[in-house]
Structure formats: C-alpha cells, structure tokens
Design a protein around this motif. Structure first.
Motif, PDB file in Angstrom:
ATOM      1  N   THR A 162      49.071   1.514  97.615  1.00  0.00           N
ATOM      2  CA  THR A 162      48.721   1.890  96.241  1.00  0.00           C
ATOM      3  C   THR A 162      48.935   0.721  95.286  1.00  0.00           C
ATOM      4  O   THR A 162      48.257   0.608  94.263  1.00  0.00           O
ATOM      5  N   TRP A 164      47.971  -2.204  95.354  1.00  0.00           N
ATOM      6  CA  TRP A 164      46.750  -2.987  95.122  1.00  0.00           C
ATOM      7  C   TRP A 164      45.776  -2.292  94.180  1.00  0.00           C
ATOM      8  O   TRP A 164      44.815  -2.907  93.727  1.00  0.00           O
ATOM      9  N   ASN A 165      45.995  -1.021  93.882  1.00  0.00           N
ATOM     10  CA  ASN A 165      45.079  -0.251  93.042  1.00  0.00           C
ATOM     11  C   ASN A 165      45.607   0.016  91.635  1.00  0.00           C
ATOM     12  O   ASN A 165      45.034   0.814  90.910  1.00  0.00           O
ATOM     13  N   ASP A 167      46.287  -1.517  87.994  1.00  0.00           N
ATOM     14  CA  ASP A 167      45.955  -2.623  87.103  1.00  0.00           C
ATOM     15  C   ASP A 167      46.974  -2.646  85.963  1.00  0.00           C
ATOM     16  O   ASP A 167      47.153  -1.639  85.273  1.00  0.00           O
TER      17      ASP A 167
END
Length: 192
Positions: A162, A164-165, A167
């Motif tokens: 998660t 990496w997802n 922002d």
C-alpha cells in the motif's frame, strides 16, 4: 492513553523528477515559496506538546520556518537506501533493473544494502507507539513524504505494498489518533 499525532510533509527541495534517494538537500526556492503560502494553516500545529522532525535539512528548515523548534528524531529518518543513496530512481533502474523490480515487489527485499520497506515501516511504527504524552496529548512531526506514507501504512495495518499507492505532496498533513498498536486515521475539514 490516546495520542494525536499530526504528520506534516516537509516542503520540497527539488522537483519530483529530480528527487533522489535519501535526499539531504535544503529547501529550494519553490519550497520556500510554498511554505510561505501555507504557513498560516500549518503554524497552529506548533501548539502540540511535543514537536519533532526528520533529521533532514528540509524537514528541519520546514519545522523551524513554522516556529516549531522541532527536535530531530533519528527514527523519523527516511528509508536507508544503502548504495542507492543520492541517486534518482531512473538512474538506479538503468543500472540495476532487476534489483529495482525486487525492491518494488517484495517488502522484505533490500537489494540496495540498506533497509527493507517492511523494516522501514516497522521503525516508523515503533516511533509512533512510543510517544510519551498524557492522555489526549498532541504531537506534531515534520517528516519526509516516505515517513508519512510509512506511518499511514502502519497506522492502518495495511499491506506493505500500500505504501506505493499513497501520494504525499509537500506540506500536506495527516493526523492519526490512538495508542500503541491501535491507530485511527483522522481526516480534517467538513463539507459545506
């Protein structure tokens, strides 16, 4: 004992495409400008009982510019990227594509010789779990975007991928409330 921990992403020190692993550059002109524009919304977080920052120049400068006088906290350091330190993702991908794939695909992998994603998330979580404040206490920490992502993954008990997802733009804030091992995400603002 419940604690409120607000994390503020440090102002930027370079454009997104020029960001380097373990980037220790100071704030750039755009970062200072964005900080001046956002300061009025961020300064009130300085009333927290405890004020921390990552030990990077841009995190310290962000906290100092906001008047927080934050204490640098080594456990809030960005992920140790070993031999990739100082390089961009594009540079590393060109030299070590299989290692980058392993790093992105396996949270236990540390092909760069530094810290794995799982170890990094756990370190940030240990920091959160040991905040010494009274019930209802408040903490603010100015940190690198990666540290904020790691804290959210830990707080939500989300799978490490998660990370990496999520922002985390410069100067964004997020608050988690709770206590050791039991955290909740707190969203700010109300619909009109």
């Amino acid at each position: 004992m419940h604690v409120r921990v607000t994390l503020i992403a440090a102002a930027r020190s370079s454009s997104l495409l020029a960001e380097r692993f373990d980037d220790d550059r100071p704030l750039d002109q755009a970062g200072w400008h964005e900080l001046q524009l956002a300061a009025h919304t961020l300064v009130p977080y300085g009333r927290a009982e405890l004020r921390y920052c990552s030990p990077t120049p841009r995190s310290r400068a962000t906290g100092d510019a906001l008047g927080f006088a934050p204490m640098a906290q080594p456990m809030l350091s960005d992920c140790d990227m070993g031999r990739w330190r100082g390089r961009t993702l594009a540079e590393v991908t060109a030299r070590e594509p299989a290692a980058v794939d392993a790093w992105l695909g396996d949270p236990r992998s540390a092909p760069h010789g530094g810290e794995s994603l799982l170890a990094f998330i756990s370190r940030v979580g240990r920091w959160m779990d040991t905040r010494p404040v009274d019930d209802g206490g408040t903490v603010v920490a100015v940190a690198e975007p990666g540290v904020v992502r790691a804290a959210l993954v830990y707080a939500l008990k989300a799978p490490p991928a998660t990370y990496w997802n999520i922002d985390v733009p410069p100067l964004s804030t997020v608050t988690v409330t709770g206590h050791s091992g039991r955290w909740s995400l707190r969203l700010a603002g109300r619909a009109a």
